[in-house]
Design a protein around this motif. Sequence first.
Motif, PDB file in Angstrom:
ATOM      1  N   VAL A   1      -3.172   6.103  -0.001  1.00  0.00           N
ATOM      2  CA  VAL A   1      -3.787   5.950  -1.659  1.00  0.00           C
ATOM      3  C   VAL A   1      -5.044   6.113  -1.678  1.00  0.00           C
ATOM      4  CG1 VAL A   1      -1.779   7.213  -2.679  1.00  0.00           C
ATOM      5  CG2 VAL A   1      -2.872   4.124  -2.466  1.00  0.00           C
TER       6      VAL A   1
ATOM      7  N   ALA B   1      -0.595   1.458  -5.832  1.00  0.00           N
ATOM      8  CA  ALA B   1      -0.888   2.508  -5.312  1.00  0.00           C
ATOM      9  C   ALA B   1      -0.603   3.735  -5.364  1.00  0.00           C
ATOM     10  CB  ALA B   1       0.173   2.549  -3.370  1.00  0.00           C
TER      11      ALA B   1
ATOM     12  N   GLY C   1       0.615  -1.168   0.140  1.00  0.00           N
ATOM     13  CA  GLY C   1      -0.236  -0.487  -0.484  1.00  0.00           C
ATOM     14  C   GLY C   1       0.831   1.699  -0.057  1.00  0.00           C
TER      15      GLY C   1
ATOM     16  N   ILE D   1       7.185   7.422  -4.979  1.00  0.00           N
ATOM     17  CA  ILE D   1       6.815   8.099  -6.124  1.00  0.00           C
ATOM     18  C   ILE D   1       8.136   8.642  -6.704  1.00  0.00           C
ATOM     19  CG2 ILE D   1       6.114  10.562  -6.751  1.00  0.00           C
ATOM     20  CD1 ILE D   1       3.824   9.815  -5.072  1.00  0.00           C
TER      21      ILE D   1
ATOM     22  N   ALA E   1       1.322  12.124   3.796  1.00  0.00           N
ATOM     23  CA  ALA E   1       1.090  12.892   2.290  1.00  0.00           C
ATOM     24  C   ALA E   1      -0.035  12.477   1.719  1.00  0.00           C
ATOM     25  CB  ALA E   1       2.704  13.219   1.624  1.00  0.00           C
ATOM     26  N   LEU E   2      -0.029  11.715   0.278  1.00  0.00           N
ATOM     27  CA  LEU E   2      -0.666  10.827  -0.481  1.00  0.00           C
ATOM     28  C   LEU E   2      -2.077  11.958  -0.313  1.00  0.00           C
ATOM     29  CD1 LEU E   2       1.128   8.961  -2.506  1.00  0.00           C
ATOM     30  CD2 LEU E   2       1.532  11.282  -2.011  1.00  0.00           C
TER      31      LEU E   2
ATOM     32  N   MET F   1      -3.635  15.096  -1.982  1.00  0.00           N
ATOM     33  CA  MET F   1      -5.199  14.976  -3.067  1.00  0.00           C
ATOM     34  C   MET F   1      -6.450  15.835  -2.580  1.00  0.00           C
ATOM     35  SD  MET F   1      -5.031  10.847  -2.971  1.00  0.00           S
ATOM     36  CE  MET F   1      -6.060  10.117  -4.799  1.00  0.00           C
TER      37      MET F   1
ATOM     38  N   PRO G   1      -4.388   1.228   2.207  1.00  0.00           N
ATOM     39  CA  PRO G   1      -3.591   1.841   1.729  1.00  0.00           C
ATOM     40  C   PRO G   1      -3.733   3.530   2.201  1.00  0.00           C
ATOM     41  CG  PRO G   1      -3.604   0.177   1.070  1.00  0.00           C
ATOM     42  CD  PRO G   1      -4.578   0.481   1.894  1.00  0.00           C
TER      43      PRO G   1
ATOM     44  N   ALA H   1       3.089   4.592  -0.943  1.00  0.00           N
ATOM     45  CA  ALA H   1       2.530   5.009  -2.311  1.00  0.00           C
ATOM     46  C   ALA H   1       4.435   5.935  -2.141  1.00  0.00           C
ATOM     47  CB  ALA H   1       1.479   5.557  -2.731  1.00  0.00           C
ATOM     48  N   ALA H   2       4.021   6.620  -0.851  1.00  0.00           N
ATOM     49  CA  ALA H   2       5.007   8.071  -0.421  1.00  0.00           C
ATOM     50  C   ALA H   2       6.330   7.935  -0.967  1.00  0.00           C
ATOM     51  CB  ALA H   2       5.039   8.531   0.730  1.00  0.00           C
TER      52      ALA H   2
ATOM     53  N   TRP I   1      -2.298   6.995  -7.524  1.00  0.00           N
ATOM     54  CA  TRP I   1      -2.256   8.616  -6.537  1.00  0.00           C
ATOM     55  C   TRP I   1      -1.627   9.441  -8.319  1.00  0.00           C
ATOM     56  CZ3 TRP I   1      -0.983  12.892  -4.508  1.00  0.00           C
ATOM     57  CH2 TRP I   1      -0.105  12.655  -4.563  1.00  0.00           C
TER      58      TRP I   1
END
Lengths: 317, 298
Positions: free
Chosen positions: B127, A265, A226, A232, B225-226, B230, B125, A228-229, A269
Amino acid sequence: MTLLLLRAAHSATRQSSKSGSSNAGMAHIRRAKLADKTITVILSTIAALFVVLLALITVYLLYKGARAATPDLLSFTGFGVGIQLFNTVYLVFLSLLVTVPIGICAGIFLAEYAGKGPIIAVVRTCIETLSSLPSIIVGLFGFLVLIQLTHSKWNLLAGALALAILNVPLIARTTEDALRSVDRSYYDGSIGLGATRWQTTVRILLRASVPRIITGIILAAGRGFGEAAVLIYTAGMNSAVNFNNWDPTSITSPLNILRPADTLAVHIWALKTEGIMANANQIADLSAAVLVVLVLVFSLSARWLGNRFDKKMSGGK
Amino acid sequence: MESKLRKLKTEYLGRTIVTVFGISIIVLTLAILAFLGYKGGATFLTHGHSLASFLFSSKWDPAQAGQVGTVGSAVFIVGTLEVAALALLIAAPFSLAVAIVISDLAPRVGRRFLRPVIEVFVGIPSVVYGWLGLTVLVPLVARIFHLPFGFSVLSAGLVLAVMIFPTITSVAADALQATPPESKEASYALGSTRWQMIRRVALRYGRTGILTGIVLGLARACGEALAVAMVIGQSNSFAHGLLSPTNTITAVITSSMGNTVNGSEYNDALWSLAFLLLLISLVFIVVIRFIGRQREDS
């Protein structure tokens, strides 16, 4: 409705308490009991609401995902999320190849060799710090060291290593706890038979800890799926892969670890922030559903395994 | 001599390896601090901005290459604190309520059912929370409050609240469950109802643990963050209220870092923000340790 009833009862008790001083004690008790019941109802309702909320979220995710699913989007071609699914699993697998040995070694160090001096305190503080850093910070550090300093483009390996930074503390702590919880008599017995501390640790204690460590590894994998940060700016936000090309040195091969790779993930985004395709929303819906199913399967199986091991250890009750 | 050699293989080699890995964790932590500190310092050392203009000015217009702009980051700092505080305000009461249910009102249901449910919440997650915020919450906020767009402090606060709820709940439930059973029994023996026992005994024993959970939640909210990026709307101005968009430290870093040239003022200003975020999380870690020590003392 219940609340109204309770309130009515409450005012009734109040009035009765005014009627005489001998009744005051009784009223006091009645009021306390009423407060107890009211609070129980309110708090239980809140807990139930959260269960409903989670159920709603899960159902909504799966519903949106199922509605978006078409054979095209589920495929391993340029349109489908198959590539991202593969990337996710592959990246986490690579990351675990690094995380597990380092994490277990660090855990052994903490449990057996660090002693009680200042070193263990410092290592503990560092582990605590690492595990509570925001993942974007770890991602930026990875970007700086693994991409900028090495003058490379976004790649799978950098993503896997950055993710490892995030998961090493988890594995180290799980290993340490597992080793410490092994019954002392195992240790004494092994040392008594003439084994060294290292032999005892690896052959006896570590073996007894395997189930708990595996549970920890599955949890780490679930978290990796999960994340993602972190990825990226290390593994990148796109990938061009040809699934007929299995030569690991070719840049379009799925196995190449130096190619850019977007995980599910990261894909969500990217689609939701700069998606330009007409069906970006649809793909994002599907990706979210696939990702959540993947994560849920892992976290539930970690839980199931953990319970099973616990039962085995406690004599199968 | 031979036994020394043997021992080298059976003991010293392994010990050396694990020690090296153990120490490497210290090195890694220090490296993160050093690298981010070095990159973050460029705004002040290379480009000559003052710390005050970075922290307290809201003029954010850093230059892309060679030129001189402004790096005032007050909007992001205030935005981060606003959404985190709002998330905490929403999540903390609910978390405490569910923690009480888990520890005292329905311990069996808590252990068998509520705790696993909360674990699932943790596992989703970030996101996906962002995705939910974007597809459900943002349009909903727009419709309810008749706004053109629903990107707002409120949306970000709500998304974050759902995300930090499990953290606070499970830590608080652990703390409440650590109440010594003798104290609970004593309270009941004196004629307390269950709620009186919870209020006067369990909540008091669990005070520091609950506080730890709240600080952990706050730390997570600041560093997320994400999901925030968003739904916050990313407008570089202070929020006029709960319903207006603004920006946060994490959001501006995530969305701009890729579009800036390495070494430019813009890029370095983003690294300074990253370092600031690192410092904020370090403060939280210190606070949590401090609370933990207080608990050990008492």
